[in-house]
Design an enzyme around this catalytic site. Structure first.
Site, PDB file in Angstrom:
ATOM      1  N   PRO A  24       0.844  -1.203   0.000  1.00 39.31           N
ATOM      2  CA  PRO A  24       0.000   0.000   0.000  1.00 39.31           C
ATOM      3  C   PRO A  24       0.874   1.246   0.000  1.00 39.31           C
ATOM      4  CG  PRO A  24       0.070  -0.985   2.192  1.00 39.31           C
ATOM      5  CD  PRO A  24       0.793  -1.928   1.279  1.00 39.31           C
ATOM      6  N   ALA A  59      -3.648   3.576   1.813  1.00 42.19           N
ATOM      7  CA  ALA A  59      -4.500   3.655   3.000  1.00 42.19           C
ATOM      8  C   ALA A  59      -5.738   4.486   2.670  1.00 42.19           C
ATOM      9  CB  ALA A  59      -3.731   4.290   4.150  1.00 42.19           C
ATOM     10  N   GLN A 101      -6.866  -1.136   1.616  1.00 36.67           N
ATOM     11  CA  GLN A 101      -6.315  -0.959   2.958  1.00 36.67           C
ATOM     12  C   GLN A 101      -7.154   0.045   3.737  1.00 36.67           C
ATOM     13  OE1 GLN A 101      -2.670   1.187   4.088  1.00 36.67           O
ATOM     14  NE2 GLN A 101      -1.861  -0.757   4.856  1.00 36.67           N
ATOM     15  N   TYR A 166      -0.423   5.204  12.997  1.00 40.21           N
ATOM     16  CA  TYR A 166      -1.801   5.653  12.814  1.00 40.21           C
ATOM     17  C   TYR A 166      -2.651   5.136  13.968  1.00 40.21           C
ATOM     18  CZ  TYR A 166      -0.275   7.182   8.207  1.00 40.21           C
ATOM     19  OH  TYR A 166       0.388   7.822   7.184  1.00 40.21           O
ATOM     20  N   ARG A 214      -1.791  -5.251   8.879  1.00 40.52           N
ATOM     21  CA  ARG A 214      -0.430  -4.712   8.818  1.00 40.52           C
ATOM     22  C   ARG A 214      -0.014  -4.233  10.199  1.00 40.52           C
ATOM     23  NH1 ARG A 214       2.926  -0.835   4.652  1.00 40.52           N
ATOM     24  NH2 ARG A 214       3.319  -2.900   3.781  1.00 40.52           N
TER      25      ARG A 214
END
Length: 361
Positions: A24, A59, A101, A166, A214
């Site tokens: 990604p 993302a 994602q 994140y 992930r």
């Protein structure tokens, strides 16, 4: 048949035609509202045409509060559905398995795009407010709703972005996540949001929907031993189909360890994984490096930089055991590889020693 060209099966969803997935990659090419652009569609479908077994999107934000950067793809609203459907159809037509994602920026969201930044704790530096317990539950539901929307659009699966600092990774930060509810304090409490998000997506989607996760193995307040424990838990649980360990450099030693200790990769390949597949990302640029990762026990690799440089990186790896993706390359090279102008500007501005003016090396 080379190891990289061997198909790979999963507990849920379709077989990948080979063991090289597109990582990604932030590319800033979609609309300010998160609607898919022609440039992002072209960039991704070209990689499917180039032979990647799995093509994963950048993302995509699951809620407006998690919108993290301009030009980010969205999956938070039905206004995104038509573009996502077009993309899923295009990837399937080109022969690749598709994954969207799912991401929430948390305190790393963009205040210009979201008025209400949130985090596991109050964070004055970022201007983020701590989520209530109910707010965390809503976040988990937002991920599940986004996964259901991705399935409706025709994607073969989704990946939960639990890495790179994140929002989900923020919960894993033992330095700062001192919440006193069930989502903070102890490692088990900090892991809880990962397990609940996985379970919520499984409950919201069908039996043939593929689910990945992930994780970062270190940094971002994440302790290596805890990262290994969480990885072991999610693989033992078996609800995910694959674990994507984003290492920045798949061949590095653990951060802060003395020279001579085992490579970071080996600390995850040794974990029991049941039917869950293990992938690794980070500076995999050559056919030899793909082989090395597979020989050391991962089930597949994720190529980021190499996928930008060559839309057909998997085919080059299979066709030439000595192939190496190299940079810098002139801007015209990237244009020929279906890198749109916004993505090219991002690469030129933010990636050192990557894009040169034409005729300059």
């Amino acid at each position: 048949m080379s190891a990289s060209s061997a198909p790979i099966t999963f507990s849920h969803g379709p077989t990948w035609r080979n063991r090289v997935a597109l990582a990604p990659l932030t590319n800033l090419q979609s609309g300010s509202d998160g609607v898919l652009s022609d440039d992002e569609h072209t960039w991704l479908t070209r990689r499917a045409e180039g032979g990647f077994g799995l093509v994963m999107t950048c993302a995509a934000f699951v809620s407006s509060a998690g919108h993290s950067f301009p030009g980010q793809l969205g999956v938070s609203d039905d206004t995104h559905l038509a573009g996502l459907t077009r993309l899923a159809d295009g990837l399937r037509a080109a022969g690749s398995v598709s994954s969207l994602q799912l991401q929430h920026g948390g305190r790393r969201g963009d205040r210009a795009l979201s008025d209400d930044l949130v985090a596991p704790w109050d964070d004055a530096k970022y201007g983020a407010t701590a989520l209530t317990t109910e707010g965390v539950e809503q976040m988990v539901d937002d991920f599940a709703t986004a996964a259901r929307r991705a399935e409706q659009a025709g994607f073969d699966g989704v990946e939960i972005h639990g890495a790179h600092g994140y929002l989900i990774a923020q919960f894993l930060d033992g330095r700062s996540n001192t919440r006193t509810d069930r989502y903070g304090g102890s490692a088990d409490n900090r892991f809880r949001v990962v397990h609940e998000t996985v379970a919520a997506i499984r409950a919201a989607t069908g039996p043939d929907f593929q689910l990945g996760l992930r994780l970062s193995p270190e940094r971002y307040g994440i302790v290596l031993d805890e990262a290994r424990e969480l990885a072991a838990q999610v693989m033992a649980d078996g609800a995910i189909d694959y674990l994507d360990m984003s290492m920045w450099d798949a061949f590095k030693m653990p951060h802060g360890e003395e020279p001579g200790d085992r490579p970071l990769l080996d600390l995850f390949t040794e974990l029991p994984r049941g039917d869950v597949r293990l992938g690794v990302a980070g500076k995999i640029l050559t056919a030899a490096q793909v082989r090395e990762c597979l020989e050391r026990g991962v089930d597949f690799v994720l190529a980021g930089t190499a996928g930008i440089l060559h839309h057909d990186f998997p085919r080059r790896v299979v066709g030439d055991p000595d192939f190496a993706a190299t940079h810098p390359q002139p801007a015209s090279h990237f244009v020929a590889e279906s890198v749109g102008p916004l993505f090219l500007d991002y690469l030129s501005t933010n990636w050192d020693d990557f894009v040169t003016a034409d005729g300059v090396r």
